[in-house]
Design a protein around this motif. Sequence first.
Motif, PDB file in Angstrom:
ATOM      1  N   GLU A 191      -3.348   2.171  -1.427  1.00  0.00           N
ATOM      2  CA  GLU A 191      -3.968   2.554  -2.851  1.00  0.00           C
ATOM      3  C   GLU A 191      -2.888   2.906  -3.969  1.00  0.00           C
ATOM      4  N   THR A 192      -3.041   2.209  -5.150  1.00  0.00           N
ATOM      5  CA  THR A 192      -1.720   2.385  -6.142  1.00  0.00           C
ATOM      6  C   THR A 192      -2.573   3.230  -7.087  1.00  0.00           C
ATOM      7  N   GLY A 193      -3.643   3.676  -7.309  1.00  0.00           N
ATOM      8  CA  GLY A 193      -4.046   4.451  -8.509  1.00  0.00           C
ATOM      9  C   GLY A 193      -4.530   3.361  -9.573  1.00  0.00           C
ATOM     10  N   LEU A 291      11.694 -10.358  -6.248  1.00  0.00           N
ATOM     11  CA  LEU A 291      11.285 -10.304  -7.674  1.00  0.00           C
ATOM     12  C   LEU A 291      11.456  -8.886  -8.530  1.00  0.00           C
ATOM     13  N   ASP A 292      12.076  -8.064  -7.666  1.00  0.00           N
ATOM     14  CA  ASP A 292      12.387  -6.669  -7.968  1.00  0.00           C
ATOM     15  C   ASP A 292      13.197  -6.532  -9.342  1.00  0.00           C
ATOM     16  N   SER A 297       8.610  -5.111  -8.608  1.00  0.00           N
ATOM     17  CA  SER A 297       8.471  -4.387  -7.600  1.00  0.00           C
ATOM     18  C   SER A 297       7.158  -3.597  -7.458  1.00  0.00           C
ATOM     19  N   ALA A 298       6.510  -3.358  -6.235  1.00  0.00           N
ATOM     20  CA  ALA A 298       5.197  -2.451  -6.017  1.00  0.00           C
ATOM     21  C   ALA A 298       5.172  -1.401  -6.605  1.00  0.00           C
ATOM     22  N   GLY A 299       6.278  -0.523  -6.784  1.00  0.00           N
ATOM     23  CA  GLY A 299       6.289   0.741  -7.480  1.00  0.00           C
ATOM     24  C   GLY A 299       6.332   0.551  -9.089  1.00  0.00           C
ATOM     25  N   GLU A 300       7.223  -0.373  -9.650  1.00  0.00           N
ATOM     26  CA  GLU A 300       6.899  -0.352 -11.046  1.00  0.00           C
ATOM     27  C   GLU A 300       5.751  -1.090 -11.487  1.00  0.00           C
ATOM     28  N   LEU A 301       4.949  -2.067 -10.794  1.00  0.00           N
ATOM     29  CA  LEU A 301       3.906  -2.649 -11.245  1.00  0.00           C
ATOM     30  C   LEU A 301       2.759  -1.469 -10.971  1.00  0.00           C
ATOM     31  N   ALA A 302       2.624  -0.654 -10.181  1.00  0.00           N
ATOM     32  CA  ALA A 302       1.657   0.320 -10.173  1.00  0.00           C
ATOM     33  C   ALA A 302       1.795   1.340 -11.271  1.00  0.00           C
ATOM     34  N   ALA A 303       3.128   1.631 -11.614  1.00  0.00           N
ATOM     35  CA  ALA A 303       3.173   2.480 -12.846  1.00  0.00           C
ATOM     36  C   ALA A 303       2.885   1.780 -14.121  1.00  0.00           C
ATOM     37  N   GLU A 375     -14.014  -2.937  -4.947  1.00  0.00           N
ATOM     38  CA  GLU A 375     -13.737  -1.477  -4.740  1.00  0.00           C
ATOM     39  C   GLU A 375     -13.176  -0.859  -6.027  1.00  0.00           C
ATOM     40  N   GLY A 376     -12.933  -1.491  -6.688  1.00  0.00           N
ATOM     41  CA  GLY A 376     -12.450  -1.046  -8.255  1.00  0.00           C
ATOM     42  C   GLY A 376     -10.974  -1.306  -8.607  1.00  0.00           C
ATOM     43  N   GLY A 377     -10.213  -2.228  -7.868  1.00  0.00           N
ATOM     44  CA  GLY A 377      -8.953  -2.366  -8.031  1.00  0.00           C
ATOM     45  C   GLY A 377      -7.792  -1.328  -7.335  1.00  0.00           C
ATOM     46  N   GLY A 378      -6.498  -1.361  -8.319  1.00  0.00           N
ATOM     47  CA  GLY A 378      -5.738  -0.454  -7.756  1.00  0.00           C
ATOM     48  C   GLY A 378      -5.158  -0.504  -6.358  1.00  0.00           C
ATOM     49  N   ARG A 379      -4.699  -1.503  -6.024  1.00  0.00           N
ATOM     50  CA  ARG A 379      -4.581  -1.757  -4.664  1.00  0.00           C
ATOM     51  C   ARG A 379      -3.226  -2.572  -4.310  1.00  0.00           C
ATOM     52  N   LEU A 380      -2.522  -2.264  -3.370  1.00  0.00           N
ATOM     53  CA  LEU A 380      -1.477  -3.066  -3.021  1.00  0.00           C
ATOM     54  C   LEU A 380      -1.599  -3.553  -1.694  1.00  0.00           C
ATOM     55  N   LEU A 381      -1.665  -4.921  -1.556  1.00  0.00           N
ATOM     56  CA  LEU A 381      -2.191  -5.615  -0.126  1.00  0.00           C
ATOM     57  C   LEU A 381      -0.763  -6.437   0.171  1.00  0.00           C
TER      58      LEU A 381
END
Length: 479
Positions: A191-193, A291-292, A297-303, A375-381
């Motif tokens: 979950e990424t929020g 691609l970072d 990166s996963a963290g930057e995309l979540a933010a 389930e509404g998004g906000g996911r890293l797979l």
Amino acid sequence: MIIYDDGDTATRQAWTALGGAPGLTGRVGYRGAGALGAARLPVRELARATVGVCSLAAAELAAVRAGRAVADLPGLVVDEGAVSTAFTSERHLRVDGRAPVSFAPLSGFWRTADGWLRTHANYPHHRAALERALGAGAGDGTGGLTPERLRAELAGRKAVEVQEAVYAAGGLAVAVAEGFGAPQPLVEVRETGGRGRELGAGRLPASGVRVLDLTRVIAGPVATRTLGLLGADVLRIDPPGLPEADDAHADTGFGKRSARLDLADRADRETFGELLAGADVLVTGYRPGALDRYGLSAGELAARRPGLVVAQVCAWGWHGPWAGRRGFDSLVQAGYGIAAAEAGPDGAPGVLPAQALDHGTGYLLAAGVLRALAEGGGRLLRFSLAGTASWLVREVPRQPAAAGGSAGADGSAGAGAGPAAVYGREAYEPGPWLRETPSAYGTLRYAAPPLAVGPDDWSAGPSRWGTDPARWLPAHGRE
């Protein structure tokens, strides 16, 4: 027709890994006797299960968007002939009647001084790297590397030595492993929020969903052509200096548009940022970390984009010493021990009867995206070909002959190291699942989509790679 009370075991395994609600896999059944081809490992069971969970995820999302109870989903029946045809789509492809060439002359298995090596040199830059690593480039006065020269060169060298030299030169070669690789998860979900856009009801399960596609070759493009079939506006983005093979794009370019952007260029990077701001889903198929440097990166995309669904696929997994290495299905089969498990009587490495790691991972990825949207998004797979390989060799059970399989002479069943029985010798006719359409590449004969949900064909053939504008369709064009 086969309908399982609690669902086919492999289907249940995959659905559980994707976080699906228990009990729903009993809605999925399989009929027919499609034949991928002879194999010791349970590749047929893997193939139909991945299509089954993708169909179930599409039905789940459609129910959620329509405000219906997921527990009341109708029964879904997947035709195994359609699955077999789709999993071998590159073999069925015809472009104006011409059969494509799947593997280049320098791609394949080669005997070395201490075993076997698998090379992959389909793309010009990979062939050039192989030649550099072996000191046989086109500019060395010898006319370049030929299969005969490659065979002679490798006969006196050790497989791992060549593997490392070719990789260091930017190429692709893998020593054939005798045992199965380390266990890998089938999928990692985090979950990424945040929540994605409220989608509301749609004509198709993914109608109105915007998918930004940064994938190449088979696994990622299979996933995104599937999302396009289900109604998503899929825009594939590639760098200008790394062209795709025409035949590969003719096969997997259905259901999407294709544009080129150079993320190292400031103006193109700004255009990409605008596309990302409007996307619901980002799918990537590059090596971990590649691609970072572009802020992806996963963290930057979540933010940066709370609620975005990010689905990533790589070859060798997301952890361990090979996580950052390039790879294709054929190489993972070799390096993970599948080629040795499928070896012939003479001991030469074998292959699965389809590029099942690619295709299977593609349908699993599409299923994961559909579930995340439900389930509404906000996911890293995170998926990998090695993760799918690990599932195949350790967990996917062999269905007994009574359930449509074709057991070997010893009647054995079940996956595991070194299975002896060969299954899947039965023949089938793919004709009912082949279609024909005009396209930017000419008239295409191609495999129909195998899902039990959604349209039974794409609305049009693929556009030519990299020729579409880098912008989203207006809302009315995405239904």
